[in-house]
Design a protein around this motif. Structure first.
Motif, PDB file in Angstrom:
ATOM      1  N   VAL A  94      29.267  49.796 -33.859  1.00 57.58           N
ATOM      2  CA  VAL A  94      29.124  49.092 -32.780  1.00 57.58           C
ATOM      3  C   VAL A  94      27.521  49.015 -32.441  1.00 57.58           C
ATOM      4  N   GLY A  95      26.949  47.928 -32.547  1.00 59.74           N
ATOM      5  CA  GLY A  95      25.326  47.850 -32.442  1.00 59.74           C
ATOM      6  C   GLY A  95      24.931  46.214 -32.299  1.00 59.74           C
ATOM      7  N   ASP A  96      23.809  46.122 -32.075  1.00 58.46           N
ATOM      8  CA  ASP A  96      22.993  45.003 -31.878  1.00 58.46           C
ATOM      9  C   ASP A  96      22.517  44.666 -33.299  1.00 58.46           C
ATOM     10  N   VAL A  97      22.958  43.615 -33.905  1.00 57.01           N
ATOM     11  CA  VAL A  97      22.375  43.338 -35.478  1.00 57.01           C
ATOM     12  C   VAL A  97      20.910  43.128 -35.482  1.00 57.01           C
ATOM     13  N   ARG A  98      20.365  42.769 -34.298  1.00 55.03           N
ATOM     14  CA  ARG A  98      18.616  42.488 -34.260  1.00 55.03           C
ATOM     15  C   ARG A  98      17.860  44.063 -34.424  1.00 55.03           C
ATOM     16  N   ARG A  99      18.601  45.185 -33.924  1.00 57.18           N
ATOM     17  CA  ARG A  99      17.955  46.338 -34.094  1.00 57.18           C
ATOM     18  C   ARG A  99      19.083  47.555 -34.382  1.00 57.18           C
ATOM     19  N   LEU A 100      19.016  47.910 -35.562  1.00 56.32           N
ATOM     20  CA  LEU A 100      20.024  49.108 -35.994  1.00 56.32           C
ATOM     21  C   LEU A 100      19.279  50.148 -36.363  1.00 56.32           C
ATOM     22  N   ASP A 101      18.678  50.793 -35.284  1.00 52.29           N
ATOM     23  CA  ASP A 101      17.779  51.900 -35.711  1.00 52.29           C
ATOM     24  C   ASP A 101      18.618  53.180 -36.522  1.00 52.29           C
ATOM     25  N   SER A 102      20.020  53.074 -36.464  1.00 49.49           N
ATOM     26  CA  SER A 102      20.682  54.113 -37.031  1.00 49.49           C
ATOM     27  C   SER A 102      20.610  54.042 -38.583  1.00 49.49           C
ATOM     28  N   LEU A 103      20.293  52.996 -39.001  1.00 48.38           N
ATOM     29  CA  LEU A 103      20.368  52.466 -40.432  1.00 48.38           C
ATOM     30  C   LEU A 103      19.048  52.432 -40.947  1.00 48.38           C
ATOM     31  N   PRO A 104      18.785  53.276 -42.294  1.00 44.60           N
ATOM     32  CA  PRO A 104      17.596  53.239 -42.996  1.00 44.60           C
ATOM     33  C   PRO A 104      17.203  52.219 -43.474  1.00 44.60           C
ATOM     34  N   ASP A 105      15.685  52.138 -43.839  1.00 39.83           N
ATOM     35  CA  ASP A 105      15.303  50.572 -44.538  1.00 39.83           C
ATOM     36  C   ASP A 105      15.919  50.697 -45.979  1.00 39.83           C
ATOM     37  N   THR A 106      15.966  49.539 -46.304  1.00 40.06           N
ATOM     38  CA  THR A 106      16.160  49.416 -47.873  1.00 40.06           C
ATOM     39  C   THR A 106      17.563  49.858 -48.034  1.00 40.06           C
ATOM     40  N   LEU A 134      17.292  45.372 -46.391  1.00 42.89           N
ATOM     41  CA  LEU A 134      17.519  44.985 -47.748  1.00 42.89           C
ATOM     42  C   LEU A 134      16.484  45.413 -48.641  1.00 42.89           C
ATOM     43  N   ARG A 135      16.932  46.094 -49.762  1.00 45.73           N
ATOM     44  CA  ARG A 135      16.171  46.371 -50.810  1.00 45.73           C
ATOM     45  C   ARG A 135      15.183  45.118 -51.311  1.00 45.73           C
ATOM     46  N   THR A 136      14.180  45.423 -51.919  1.00 43.76           N
ATOM     47  CA  THR A 136      13.386  44.233 -52.561  1.00 43.76           C
ATOM     48  C   THR A 136      14.498  43.668 -53.678  1.00 43.76           C
ATOM     49  N   GLY A 137      14.504  42.308 -53.603  1.00 46.06           N
ATOM     50  CA  GLY A 137      15.434  41.425 -54.465  1.00 46.06           C
ATOM     51  C   GLY A 137      17.008  41.579 -54.022  1.00 46.06           C
ATOM     52  N   GLY A 138      17.146  42.123 -52.905  1.00 49.96           N
ATOM     53  CA  GLY A 138      18.295  41.918 -52.163  1.00 49.96           C
ATOM     54  C   GLY A 138      18.627  40.675 -51.416  1.00 49.96           C
ATOM     55  N   ARG A 139      19.945  40.087 -51.338  1.00 52.93           N
ATOM     56  CA  ARG A 139      20.196  38.813 -50.713  1.00 52.93           C
ATOM     57  C   ARG A 139      20.908  38.872 -49.535  1.00 52.93           C
ATOM     58  N   LEU A 140      20.499  38.006 -48.886  1.00 54.91           N
ATOM     59  CA  LEU A 140      21.190  37.676 -47.494  1.00 54.91           C
ATOM     60  C   LEU A 140      21.911  36.226 -47.568  1.00 54.91           C
ATOM     61  N   VAL A 141      22.929  36.256 -47.174  1.00 55.52           N
ATOM     62  CA  VAL A 141      24.097  34.889 -46.993  1.00 55.52           C
ATOM     63  C   VAL A 141      24.159  34.810 -45.800  1.00 55.52           C
ATOM     64  N   VAL A 142      23.793  33.552 -45.199  1.00 49.54           N
ATOM     65  CA  VAL A 142      24.041  33.193 -43.677  1.00 49.54           C
ATOM     66  C   VAL A 142      24.955  31.868 -43.841  1.00 49.54           C
ATOM     67  N   VAL A 143      26.156  31.888 -42.850  1.00 51.60           N
ATOM     68  CA  VAL A 143      26.847  30.632 -42.882  1.00 51.60           C
ATOM     69  C   VAL A 143      27.211  30.476 -41.587  1.00 51.60           C
ATOM     70  N   LEU A 144      26.889  29.038 -41.142  1.00 53.68           N
ATOM     71  CA  LEU A 144      26.873  28.570 -39.809  1.00 53.68           C
ATOM     72  C   LEU A 144      27.526  26.892 -39.852  1.00 53.68           C
ATOM     73  N   ASN A 145      27.975  26.915 -38.285  1.00 52.21           N
ATOM     74  CA  ASN A 145      28.331  25.482 -38.365  1.00 52.21           C
ATOM     75  C   ASN A 145      27.246  24.489 -38.686  1.00 52.21           C
ATOM     76  N   HIS A 146      27.569  23.671 -39.364  1.00 53.21           N
ATOM     77  CA  HIS A 146      26.597  22.568 -39.847  1.00 53.21           C
ATOM     78  C   HIS A 146      25.696  22.235 -38.747  1.00 53.21           C
ATOM     79  N   PRO A 147      24.165  22.519 -38.723  1.00 55.50           N
ATOM     80  CA  PRO A 147      23.062  22.246 -37.626  1.00 55.50           C
ATOM     81  C   PRO A 147      23.157  20.870 -37.686  1.00 55.50           C
ATOM     82  N   VAL A 148      23.510  20.014 -38.387  1.00 51.85           N
ATOM     83  CA  VAL A 148      23.252  18.363 -38.524  1.00 51.85           C
ATOM     84  C   VAL A 148      24.265  17.713 -37.816  1.00 51.85           C
TER      85      VAL A 148
END
Length: 273
Positions: A94-106, A134-148
Motif C-alpha cells: 500500500v503506497g503512493d506511487v509518487r513517493r515509495l521511500d521503502s523501495l531502494p534506487d534502481t 529504474l536501473r539505467t536502461g530500464g523501461r517504463l510502459v504507460v497506458v492511458l485513455n487516448h488523450p486526443v
C-alpha cells in the motif's frame, strides 16, 4: 483531505472490482495486457513494478511471464483483494506511487502504469519516482485513455448524415482539465466519484524526458469490438478502427539526459544529479 488520499479508489474498491472481474476487464485481456507484454520484451526473472496495480490483474499476467513482480496501490482494500487472489510470490504494498521511500534506487528492470496516470495529479513526481526506481536502461510502459480522442465531457461520437460517417468530435484538447467521473450514475449518483485529469500528449512526452525517461515507442490501440448488424454497423466498425481508445508509451531510463524544454524554450524541472 490530502491529494493522495483524495485519489485513492478505496471508496469504490468493491464497485471497481465488480467491473474489472478477477482477470481484468475485457479491454485489459484483449488489448492492454498483450500490448504491455509486447512493449516490455520481458526476460524471465526481471524485476517489475506495477504502479497503481488495483486488484492485481496486470501483476498476475507479468508474474505468469516469469517476472518478479511488486504491485503498489493507494487503496488498502484493492491491495487486500490482490493479495487474496494472487500467487504468494507477488509482493503487494500500500503506497503512493509518487513517493515509495521503502523501495531502494534502481530496484527494477521495468515499471508499468496501466490506466492510472490520468487519475494522478501532479504527474511529475510519478515520473521522477519511476526514474529513481529504474536501473539505467530500464523501461517504463504507460497506458492511458487516448488523450486526443477520449476526453471525458469534451469528446464524443458524432454522425454525419450526408456522408453516412461516424466520426469523433473533440471540443477541447490543449487545456489541462480536472474532470469528475461518476462511477455509479444510475445506482448511487454523486456518491462514488473519482477524478480524471486530461493533459495533452506533449505533457506526457516532455514530462518523461524531464525525468530522464526517453520515449522510444508509441502505440495507439483501437477497440477490438465490432457492431451487431444494422444500418450504421459499417460506419461504426470503420470509426472504431480509426480512432484509438488507448495510448501506450514506452520510455527508457537514460543517464545524463539533457533537459527537456517547453515551447518557449524554458527547461522542464529535471532530476537532481
Amino acid at each position: 483531505m490530502d491529494t493522495a488520499q483524495g485519489e485513492s479508489w478505496d471508496h469504490i474498491a468493491s464497485l471497481y472490482d465488480s467491473l474489472s472481474a478477477v482477470r481484468g476487464t475485457e479491454f485489459q485481456q484483449e488489448i492492454i495486457i498483450p500490448g504491455i507484454l509486447r512493449l516490455l520484451l520481458l526476460r524471465r526473472g526481471e524485476r517489475v513494478l506495477d504502479q497503481a496495480c488495483g486488484q492485481g490483474a496486470v501483476s498476475k499476467s507479468l508474474h505468469s511471464e516469469g517476472a518478479e513482480v511488486t504491485g503498489v496501490d493507494l487503496s488498502p482494500r484493492l491491495i487486500d483483494i490482490a493479495r487474496r487472489r494472487s500467487p504468494k510470490a507477488i509482493r503487494y504494498l500500500v503506497g503512493d506511487v509518487r513517493r515509495l521511500d521503502s523501495l531502494p534506487d534502481t530496484e527494477f528492470d521495468a515499471v508499468v502504469c496501466v490506466l492510472a496516470v490520468q487519475n494522478i495529479e501532479p504527474i511529475a513526481p510519478l515520473f521522477a519516482e519511476s526514474a529513481r526506481l529504474l536501473r539505467t536502461g530500464g523501461r517504463l510502459v504507460v497506458v492511458l485513455n487516448h488523450p486526443v480522442f477520449r476526453i471525458p465531457r469534451q469528446s464524443s461520437w458524432r454522425w454525419d448524415e450526408e456522408r453516412k460517417l461516424l466520426y469523433r468530435g473533440v471540443d477541447r484538447y490543449l487545456t489541462p482539465l480536472r474532470i469528475p467521473i461518476d462511477m455509479a450514475p444510475f445506482k448511487d449518483r454523486g456518491r462514488k466519484t473519482t477524478w480524471t485529469y486530461h493533459r495533452p500528449l506533449q505533457t506526457y512526452v516532455n514530462g518523461l524526458a524531464a525525468a530522464g525517461l526517453w520515449t522510444n515507442a508509441l502505440e495507439e490501440w483501437p477497440s477490438h469490438k465490432s457492431s451487431q448488424p444494422g444500418p450504421k454497423a459499417k460506419a461504426e466498425n470503420r470509426a472504431r478502427t480509426e480512432f484509438p481508445m488507448f495510448l501506450a508509451l514506452r520510455a527508457v531510463r537514460v543517464p545524463d539526459a539533457p533537459a527537456a524544454r517547453d515551447a518557449s524554450g524554458t527547461p522542464f524541472p529535471s532530476l537532481p544529479a
